[in-house]
Design an enzyme around this catalytic site. Structure first.
Site, PDB file in Angstrom:
ATOM      1  N   PRO A  59      89.915 -50.302  14.414  1.00 59.08           N
ATOM      2  CA  PRO A  59      90.506 -48.995  14.117  1.00 59.08           C
ATOM      3  C   PRO A  59      90.909 -48.774  12.668  1.00 59.08           C
ATOM      4  O   PRO A  59      92.097 -48.627  12.338  1.00 59.08           O
ATOM      5  CB  PRO A  59      91.721 -48.966  15.041  1.00 59.08           C
ATOM      6  CG  PRO A  59      92.142 -50.405  15.132  1.00 59.08           C
ATOM      7  CD  PRO A  59      90.858 -51.198  15.119  1.00 59.08           C
ATOM      8  N   CYS A  60      89.928 -48.690  11.778  1.00 59.14           N
ATOM      9  CA  CYS A  60      90.254 -48.397  10.387  1.00 59.14           C
ATOM     10  C   CYS A  60      90.817 -46.981  10.228  1.00 59.14           C
ATOM     11  O   CYS A  60      91.404 -46.667   9.192  1.00 59.14           O
ATOM     12  CB  CYS A  60      89.028 -48.595   9.503  1.00 59.14           C
ATOM     13  SG  CYS A  60      87.567 -47.656  10.001  1.00 59.14           S
TER      14      CYS A  60
END
Length: 276
Positions: free
Chosen positions: A179-180
């Site tokens: 989850p950047c």
């Protein structure tokens, strides 16, 4: 009789029997499935397959091989996904009807709010040790929460590496699953996402964050919330910060201001203790 004491006629009969058996077995052969070669290469990580799953912001293409999940992309352009994949990883990529059951279950759990379980494995070949450390740190950020690039750099013990953190997140081969999108600019703004800021906003909204409020806080220069009952300050999206009522909430523009007011950093979201 030959020199070994065997009858030449017996040897001919034996060899003939083996040939007859071999011919019979050859007649039983079946053509291998057309996907057999691909499946073998995928199993050892020399090729990949991909499927489309229901992602939090629309269809999501997920590539995988025997080493783990290797890439993701928005689910609108399969041909473009395959072309970009082959250009980056130099491996063939084919569409698959169905992923391995275990991988499918792990991806479903990962994308379902509130569900926990063993995360999928990732094939991050082609990334550096630093990039893998950045991606691992991004996975520690809970759904619906955000942290700035500077937080990631500080957590890795390299506070000056803010730009390098941004570059590493930009090369994330597995967005959404890694989850950047939960990492924001050091000023709190929702910037720097490979699939575009609207997609990033949509992902955060599905996780329970309020992208508009995050942008408002960034414009006002609000970096932290404090509780006048606990004397602790947090990132605004921290679960502890969300429990603070309006009557007991203070806002700070930086850690120096919070420290000067006698507040200490949250041990859960771990904001900086000294730098403003």
């Amino acid at each position: 009789m030959n020199g070994n004491g065997s009858n030449d006629h017996d040897l001919d009969r034996l060899e003939g029997g083996w040939r007859e058996l071999a011919d019979g077995l050859y007649g039983l052969r079946a053509d291998p499935p057309p996907t057999l070669a691909s499946a073998v290469l995928e199993r050892v990580g020399l090729a990949d397959a991909f499927v489309t799953v229901d992602g939090p912001a629309g269809p999501l293409l997920v590539a995988y091989n025997g080493r783990g999940i290797s890439a993701t992309a928005p689910g609108a352009d399969e041909a473009g996904f395959a072309e970009r994949f082959q250009a980056r990883f130099r491996r063939p990529l084919r569409p698959a009807g169905q992923p391995p059951a275990r991988l499918a279950a792990q991806v479903e759990r990962l994308l379902t709010p509130g569900r926990r379980g063993t995360p999928p494995r990732y094939d991050l070949r082609g990334t550096t040790e630093f990039e893998r450390a950045v991606l691992a740190k991004a996975q520690e950020i809970p759904p619906g929460q955000v942290r700035p690039y500077a937080w990631v750099a500080s957590e890795l013990g390299q506070p000056a590496a803010v730009r390098a953190v941004g570059a590493a997140l930009g090369r994330n081969p597995v967005p959404v699953l890694i989850p950047c999108h939960r990492v924001v600019g050091s000023d709190g703004r929702l910037t720097g996402y490979a699939w575009g800021v609207p997609y990033k906003r949509a992902l955060l909204a599905t996780e329970g964050a309020d992208p508009d409020e995050l942008e408002r806080l960034a414009r006002r220069g609000t970096r932290f919330f404090g509780s006048d009952t606990t004397r602790i300050y947090c990132y605004p999206t921290c679960a502890h910060a969300r429990r603070v009522t309006d009557a007991h909430r203070l806002t700070f523009t930086g850690a120096a201001q919070a420290a000067a007011a006698g507040y200490r950093p949250c041990r859960v979201c771990r904001p900086p203790a000294l730098a403003g």
